[in-house]
Each structure stands twice: as structure tokens, then as C-alpha cells.
Design an enzyme around this catalytic site. Structure first.
Site, PDB file in Angstrom:
ATOM      1  N   SER A 143      53.792 -15.700  17.783  1.00 35.11           N
ATOM      2  CA  SER A 143      53.279 -17.068  18.385  1.00 35.11           C
ATOM      3  C   SER A 143      52.018 -16.766  18.906  1.00 35.11           C
ATOM      4  O   SER A 143      51.560 -15.650  18.851  1.00 35.11           O
ATOM      5  CB  SER A 143      54.394 -17.019  19.737  1.00 35.11           C
ATOM      6  OG  SER A 143      53.808 -17.856  20.463  1.00 35.11           O
ATOM      7  N   TYR A 156      58.610 -12.618  27.332  1.00 40.19           N
ATOM      8  CA  TYR A 156      58.553 -13.337  25.912  1.00 40.19           C
ATOM      9  C   TYR A 156      57.210 -12.913  25.250  1.00 40.19           C
ATOM     10  O   TYR A 156      56.963 -12.665  24.049  1.00 40.19           O
ATOM     11  CB  TYR A 156      58.430 -14.800  26.414  1.00 40.19           C
ATOM     12  CG  TYR A 156      58.366 -15.598  24.955  1.00 40.19           C
ATOM     13  CD1 TYR A 156      59.393 -15.876  24.158  1.00 40.19           C
ATOM     14  CD2 TYR A 156      57.075 -16.337  24.685  1.00 40.19           C
ATOM     15  CE1 TYR A 156      59.177 -16.642  23.125  1.00 40.19           C
ATOM     16  CE2 TYR A 156      56.845 -17.041  23.537  1.00 40.19           C
ATOM     17  CZ  TYR A 156      58.026 -17.176  22.530  1.00 40.19           C
ATOM     18  OH  TYR A 156      57.672 -18.152  21.635  1.00 40.19           O
TER      19      TYR A 156
END
Length: 252
Positions: A143, A156
Site C-alpha cells: 500500500s 496497518y
């Protein structure tokens, strides 16, 4: 085009969002696709969409946090279609927003087990098979969170940084054996995961859009296009990269 004709591809987390879009794209390019997903209904829906379009696909229920599940998924893929040429390790979860001291151990462990250990387990099994055959291509989902920091989502962010570390290391380990390992780093993408993160708040979504110089969120198909390219022979000289597909987010 038939960039994946005659090849077998595996997609974890293929029941929705980027995983579903990529599975459909891989099938449209000629691949036989196996969907590994924990949610059976969602996984079967992806298979139905592929088959209705004339593609070849099947589903195998998979929890990526369990090594035996991944081993069985690879065996099912090979037994059903005769091989494994490309894998998209996409299964992942997000964390609730909280400052670093306020994140709980349970949340941290869940994020790491799915997003990091799940990718590691998947690569372990995929590489073992590809080494015994003729190589292959592996793409992991990181990401823009894997290349940038952002307050309120430490577990995360840490997990997506870790995915890039796993990707680059495995790529160097097996480059000469014909296995290409890369990662994609999507910007904010129109998925149920993003909807959950935004809490259905339009102002939050507008803010997310504003962070991307292109002025909008990504469509899952746009991320899928990058994954399929990395899986195809067109990317034969691309190795150990985290490809930003982010509408200019990381260029600022």
C-alpha cells in the site's frame, strides 16, 4: 489480449475489491483462476462472475493465517488446473483508528497475522512449488501505507512496510531461479475496506480524494491492471519492486 493464456493464477482475498477485480482481469486475459478467500459466499460470487463471462475459475476456502490452509490451496490449484504460474497475495485487513499507545495487542496481532504472516505463508508455499517447476510471478499487496507514515494506524502501516520487506528479500533470493516477486502499493481505492475506514462519511472520502493529485480515488480495475501486468511476461525484467499505483499521492 491473452497475456495469461495457458497459465494458472491464484488470488487470495479474491472475494471483493482489488482481489475480485484482479481475478476477473486475469481470467479475461486467459488464465485459469483459483480464488482463495475466507468468505465463501463472496469467493463463489467472484467465480460466478468469471464463469458468466466465459472464463475459467474455481473457489477454495482459505484462511491465510493458517499454513495448512495455504498448503491445501496450492495443492488444490495444482491438482485442478495442472500448475501454478502466478499468485496475487492480496488478503488483508485494516485496523481501527487509534494512536499508537491506544492500539490493542489483539488488533496488532490480527493485523500482523493476516497482512504479514499470511503473505509469508503464501510465498513459502508458492515458491516451493515454483522452484520445482519452471518459475513464476508473485505479486503481494502492500500500500502507499507501506512507503509513508500516517497517524492513527500504526499496526496497518507497519504491516504494509513489512510486506515490502518480504517482497524485496524473496525477490533477491529467487531471481536466478526464474521467480519474480513484486508488490503493488495502491492509493485509496473504492472498496468496502475503504468504506469501512471512512465510516460512510462523505467528508472523509472527499478528504481522501484531495490527497491524490489526480483528484479522485482509484477504481479497483486500475489496480488490477497493474497486477496483471506484473504477472505477465511483459514485466519480465521487473523484480523486487513496490509499484505505486496511487494517483500521484507519493509524488507530493
Amino acid at each position: 489480449m491473452n497475456r495469461m493464456k495457458g497459465k494458472v493464477a491464484l488470488v487470495t482475498g479474491g472475494g471483493s475489491g482489488i482481489g475480485r477485480a484482479t481475478a476477473i482481469k486475469l481470467a479475461s486475459e486467459g488464465a485459469a483462476v483459483v480464488i482463495g478467500n475466507r468468505n465463501e459466499k463472496a469467493g463463489e460470487e467472484t467465480v460466478n462472475l468469471i464463469q458468466e463471462a466465459g472464463g475459467k475459475a474455481s473457489f477454495y476456502r482459505t484462511d491465510v493465517t493458517k499454513l495448512e490452509n495455504i498448503q491445501n490451496l496450492i495443492k488444490y490449484t495444482v491438482d485442478t488446473y495442472g500448475g501454478l504460474h502466478a499468485a496475487f497475495n492480496n488478503a488483508g485487513v485494516d485496523d481501527p483508528q487509534a494512536m499508537t499507545p491506544d492500539q490493542t495487542e489483539d488488533v496488532f496481532d490480527l493485523i500482523m497475522n493476516v497482512n504479514v504472516k499470511g503473505v509469508w505463508y503464501s510465498m513459502k508455499c508458492e515458491i516451493e512449488h515454483m522452484l520445482a517447476k519452471v518459475g513464476g510471478a508473485i505479486v503481494n499487496t502492500s500500500s502507499i501505507a507501506g512507503v509513508l507514515g500516517y497517524p492513527g494506524h500504526a499496526p496497518y502501516k507497519a504491516s504494509k512496510h513489512a510486506v515490502l520487506g518480504l517482497t524485496k528479500t524473496a525477490a533477491l533470493e529467487y531471481a536466478k531461479q526464474g521467480i519474480r516477486v513484486n508488490a503493488i502499493c495502491p492509493g485509496a481505492t473504492e472498496t468496502t475496506l475503504l468504506d469501512g475506514l471512512a465510516g460512510g462519511d462523505s467528508a472523509t472520502l472527499d478528504y481522501m480524494k484531495s490527497l491524490h493529485p489526480i483528484g479522485r480515488l482509484a477504481n479497483p480495475d486500475e489496480i488490477a491492471n497493474a497486477v496483471v501486468w506484473l504477472c505477465s511476461d511483459e514485466a519480465s525484467f521487473v523484480l523486487g519492486q513496490g509499484i505505486n499505483v496511487d494517483g500521484g499521492f507519493t509524488a507530493i
